[in-house]
Design a protein around this motif. Structure first.
Motif, short mmCIF file in Angstrom:
data_model
loop_
_atom_site.label_atom_id
_atom_site.label_comp_id
_atom_site.label_asym_id
_atom_site.label_seq_id
_atom_site.Cartn_x
_atom_site.Cartn_y
_atom_site.Cartn_z
N SER A 124 0.83 -1.21 0.00
CA SER A 124 0.00 0.00 0.00
C SER A 124 0.86 1.25 0.00
O SER A 124 0.52 2.25 -0.65
CB SER A 124 -0.96 -0.01 1.20
OG SER A 124 -0.25 0.11 2.42
N ARG B 237 2.61 1.65 -3.53
CA ARG B 237 1.62 2.13 -4.51
C ARG B 237 1.32 3.61 -4.30
O ARG B 237 1.30 4.41 -5.26
CB ARG B 237 0.34 1.32 -4.40
CG ARG B 237 -0.80 1.83 -5.29
CD ARG B 237 -2.12 1.18 -4.95
NE ARG B 237 -3.20 1.87 -5.64
CZ ARG B 237 -3.78 2.99 -5.21
NH1 ARG B 237 -3.36 3.55 -4.07
NH2 ARG B 237 -4.76 3.55 -5.91
N ARG C 210 -4.47 3.09 -0.11
CA ARG C 210 -5.70 2.32 0.02
C ARG C 210 -5.31 0.88 0.30
O ARG C 210 -4.20 0.45 -0.03
CB ARG C 210 -6.56 2.42 -1.23
CG ARG C 210 -6.09 1.61 -2.43
CD ARG C 210 -7.05 1.78 -3.60
NE ARG C 210 -6.86 0.74 -4.60
CZ ARG C 210 -7.50 0.70 -5.76
NH1 ARG C 210 -8.36 1.66 -6.07
NH2 ARG C 210 -7.29 -0.28 -6.62
N GLU D 275 -6.82 -2.21 -0.61
CA GLU D 275 -6.97 -3.32 -1.56
C GLU D 275 -5.96 -3.22 -2.71
O GLU D 275 -5.35 -2.18 -2.94
CB GLU D 275 -8.39 -3.34 -2.12
CG GLU D 275 -8.77 -2.11 -2.94
CD GLU D 275 -9.32 -0.98 -2.08
OE1 GLU D 275 -9.89 -0.03 -2.64
OE2 GLU D 275 -9.15 -1.04 -0.84
N ARG D 276 -5.79 -4.32 -3.43
CA ARG D 276 -4.87 -4.36 -4.57
C ARG D 276 -5.43 -3.53 -5.72
O ARG D 276 -6.65 -3.37 -5.87
CB ARG D 276 -4.66 -5.81 -5.04
CG ARG D 276 -3.90 -6.69 -4.07
CD ARG D 276 -2.44 -6.26 -3.94
NE ARG D 276 -1.67 -6.53 -5.13
CZ ARG D 276 -1.03 -7.67 -5.37
NH1 ARG D 276 -1.07 -8.64 -4.47
NH2 ARG D 276 -0.33 -7.84 -6.47
N ASP D 277 -4.54 -2.99 -6.51
CA ASP D 277 -4.89 -2.11 -7.63
C ASP D 277 -4.42 -2.79 -8.91
O ASP D 277 -3.21 -2.82 -9.20
CB ASP D 277 -4.20 -0.77 -7.42
CG ASP D 277 -4.51 0.24 -8.52
OD1 ASP D 277 -4.90 -0.16 -9.62
OD2 ASP D 277 -4.31 1.46 -8.27
N ASN D 278 -5.35 -3.34 -9.67
CA ASN D 278 -4.99 -4.10 -10.87
C ASN D 278 -4.27 -3.25 -11.91
O ASN D 278 -3.34 -3.71 -12.57
CB ASN D 278 -6.24 -4.74 -11.50
CG ASN D 278 -6.83 -5.82 -10.61
OD1 ASN D 278 -6.11 -6.44 -9.81
ND2 ASN D 278 -8.12 -6.06 -10.73
N GLU D 279 -4.70 -2.00 -12.05
CA GLU D 279 -4.06 -1.12 -13.03
C GLU D 279 -2.62 -0.82 -12.63
O GLU D 279 -1.70 -0.84 -13.46
CB GLU D 279 -4.86 0.18 -13.14
CG GLU D 279 -4.34 1.12 -14.22
CD GLU D 279 -5.20 2.37 -14.35
OE1 GLU D 279 -4.72 3.34 -15.00
OE2 GLU D 279 -6.32 2.38 -13.82
N PHE D 280 -2.40 -0.58 -11.34
CA PHE D 280 -1.05 -0.35 -10.83
C PHE D 280 -0.19 -1.60 -11.01
O PHE D 280 0.95 -1.52 -11.47
CB PHE D 280 -1.11 0.05 -9.36
CG PHE D 280 0.24 0.19 -8.70
CD1 PHE D 280 1.07 1.24 -9.01
CD2 PHE D 280 0.68 -0.75 -7.78
CE1 PHE D 280 2.32 1.38 -8.41
CE2 PHE D 280 1.92 -0.63 -7.16
CZ PHE D 280 2.73 0.44 -7.48
N ASP D 281 -0.75 -2.76 -10.67
CA ASP D 281 0.00 -4.01 -10.79
C ASP D 281 0.41 -4.27 -12.24
O ASP D 281 1.51 -4.78 -12.51
CB ASP D 281 -0.82 -5.19 -10.27
CG ASP D 281 -0.98 -5.16 -8.76
OD1 ASP D 281 -0.43 -4.24 -8.12
OD2 ASP D 281 -1.65 -6.06 -8.22
#
Length: 622
Positions: free
Chosen positions: A68, A71, A183, A185-191
């Protein structure tokens, strides 16, 4: 929660069975540093990064907490236009924010430029101008003050500070940026952006410490470092249960690669921002793996020897235990525990106390960054500790070879990693080739061509021997070999290591290039020397007066004579001078890996060195 507060770290990385780390085969598939970060983010480790707050309480971040924060910081940097290929400098001591900043920069496809916190403002400015860095992350108010004066001369657009900025400091708050973008939760766009990194992408620009000349920017790619992590892990056994301390400077690729390796394994990393705090932190963290440059091992040895001489009884017990250990050190070096009754008694009385200096739980001891003297290695083996020496350079990401715990040969730097080719040039220089070899020096094409040939062989600058069974021995730096006026070629480091084995010797610089004989400058271990002087009724008002005392000089003459007894006549020290200064990293005489800056020392002590050779024309070297 993301941050766990405890008075003492428990050293655990608690995980459910479903979230335990991948197998070695699966872990070996990492291709970039960003893969290490994403692998870590997908785990459920409760304690990944551990540190002490200002009150001395231990705090830690889970793998989710690391994710977190990385990111959040990355998105803040991205909002300022930092992106692929941009250079971002990090000027900080070892702390958890260093690693978060590193991962955040790499997540954007940018290139980080780590800066040693001991550098001056002028030196930092030169590196900023050369690298073209657009942003710099600094740790403290002190580091901010260094760079404030040089900012107008650089391309730096913004400053981010890890400590809370105060009025008058034009810096963004590290904590504030994270809080604004964090934040859970995981961020798919960032990943997806993070995983887009390719092995050939430039990851970091590391400026060499410059032992022999002007610092050069070493360009290392994601693939250079990632392949080194995987190959090194094949040679040493590290598990998710490990605890280690990050205290060697993170701008040095040795510590940084090892931290990546620990992250890759899910180990717990405790950050130590000040070297003087290391002994206490070892007692609190109880590391299971300990990595050090030789000077750290030498200082621990000297500390043990000093304590053992506190009384005649302690000294006799220690010397007896040392003798017992010497008879069994081959068993220790073979990876076994001696079973003889005398050894077990000595272990309880002495050896266990030495191990307690490392926290009492270390099972893997590694040395690198500079040559480990065989005398030091054998001393620790006699104490029941086998040190696995490795070898490498900044340009090789860095590990080229390492002694495995079950295949250790004292005096060698082990066998080459499985993905490294080695051969010797006609003059004995070691040439290497493999996926961890750097891409070249930043904006220095001529210097790059001089050390990497058309077939990809990198000239290490080290003179070596390769035995038939693959063990590699480094005999000296090619540029540091001394050639006497009589034509004898002499390696100074083995001679220096013999002298440094004595408790009263802090450091040594052997000189004599183009002269008839060798001489030495000796920088004392002043803590030990002052204690020795007090025991012998010698009192001095200053260090200068102490090293000029006839009895002190006479004692160092005995130390030199003992070292000379094991040397050939042409490589023995004929004259010496005990200097009044203790050489340090801060003083500029040592590199961050504690190697001598010979050019600095010979320049600073030009007149004293000249005095040692004043009557050379008529002298026989006596």
């Amino acid at each position: 929660g993301e941050i766990a507060r405890r008075n003492q770290p428990d050293g655990s990385n608690a995980m459910t069975m479903e979230n335990q780390r991948a197998t070695k085969r699966e872990r070996s598939e990492i291709r970039t540093i960003n893969d290490v970060f994403l692998e870590l983010a997908g785990a459920a480790y409760e304690r990944v990064m551990t540190w002490q707050d200002e009150a001395g309480a231990w705090e830690s971040l889970s793998s989710a907490g690391v994710y977190s924060r990385v990111r959040a910081l990355a998105l803040a940097l991205q909002s300022w236009g930092i992106g692929r290929g941009d250079r971002v400098a990090i000027l900080s001591e070892n702390r958890w924010e260093w690693s978060v900043a590193d991962f955040a920069v790499l997540a954007l496809g940018a290139v980080d430029v780590p800066i040693y916190p001991t550098l001056t403002a002028e030196q930092i400015g030169a590196l900023m101008r050369d690298s073209g860095a657009r942003l710099i992350v600094v740790s403290t108010h002190s580091q901010y003050r260094k760079i404030a004066s040089i900012l107008p001369e650089t391309a730096i657009e913004r400053v981010v500070m890890m400590d809370a900025p105060v009025a008058g400091e034009k810096a963004e708050s590290f904590a504030g940026l994270i809080a604004a973008n964090k934040r859970e939760e995981r961020d798919n766009e960032f990943d997806a952006m993070v995983s887009a990194a390719q092995p050939d992408d430039l990851a970091t620009l590391i400026y060499t410490s410059g032992t022999t000349g002007e610092p050069k920017g070493v360009m290392l790619t994601h693939g250079n470092v990632a392949t080194n992590v995987v190959a090194t892990l094949d040679a040493i056994e590290i598990t998710e249960r490990e605890r280690c301390i990050s205290y060697l400077p993170l701008p040095h690729i040795f510590e940084r690669m090892l931290d990546y390796l620990m992250f890759h394994c899910g180990a717990q990393i405790a950050y130590c921002s000040q070297m003087e705090r290391l002994p206490q932190i070892m007692k609190e963290i109880h590391p299971t793996a300990f990595v050090a440059v030789p000077r750290v091992y030498e200082k621990i040895r000297q500390g043990v020897e000093q304590k053992s001489s506190a009384s005649p009884v302690k000294k006799r017990i220690f010397e007896w235990a040392l003798g017992v250990g010497a008879k069994h050190r081959d068993v220790v070096l073979a990876g076994r525990r001696p079973t003889a009754l005398s050894w077990r008694v000595a272990d309880k009385l002495v050896y266990s106390k030495v191990k307690e200096a490392f926290g009492g739980c270390v099972h893997t001891f590694i040395s690198g960054g500079a040559p480990l003297g065989t005398d030091t290695g054998y001393w620790f083996a006699a104490m029941g500790i086998a040190i696995c020496e490795g070898y490498g350079l900044t340009e090789t990401s860095p590990v080229l070879s390492i002694n495995a715990r079950d295949a250790l040969r004292m005096g060698s730097v082990g066998k080459a990693l499985r993905n490294i080719e080695c051969r010797l040039a006609e003059d004995g220089e070691l040439l290497v080739r493999g996926p961890s070899i750097f891409q070249g020096y930043w904006k220095k094409e001529t210097a790059t061509r001089e050390c990497i040939d058309a077939e990809g062989w990198f000239s290490t600058g080290d003179i070596a021997q390769i035995y038939g069974d693959g063990f590699l021995f480094i005999t000296d730096r090619k540029k540091e070999l001394l050639k006497t006026s009589g034509g004898k070629l002499i390696a100074p480091q083995p001679i220096e290591n013999r002298l440094k084995a004595d408790l009263l010797v802090g450091n040594v610089a052997v000189v004599g290039d183009k002269h008839k004989f060798l001489a030495a400058l000796i920088s004392p271990n002043f803590a030990a020397l002052e204690a020795w002087a007090a025991q012998h009724g010698i009192f001095a008002a200053s260090r200068g007066e102490l090293v000029a005392n006839a009895r002190v000089i006479g004692h160092y003459a005995e130390i030199v004579a003992q070292a000379n007894a094991k040397l050939a006549s042409f490589e023995s020290i004929k004259r010496f001078l005990v200097v009044a200064e203790e050489w340090t990293l801060e003083g500029g005489e040592l590199t961050p890996s504690m190697k001598l800056k010979r050019r600095v020392i010979t320049t600073n002590y030009a007149e004293p060195i000249a005095s040692l050779y004043a009557d050379e024309a008529t002298s026989h070297g006596g």
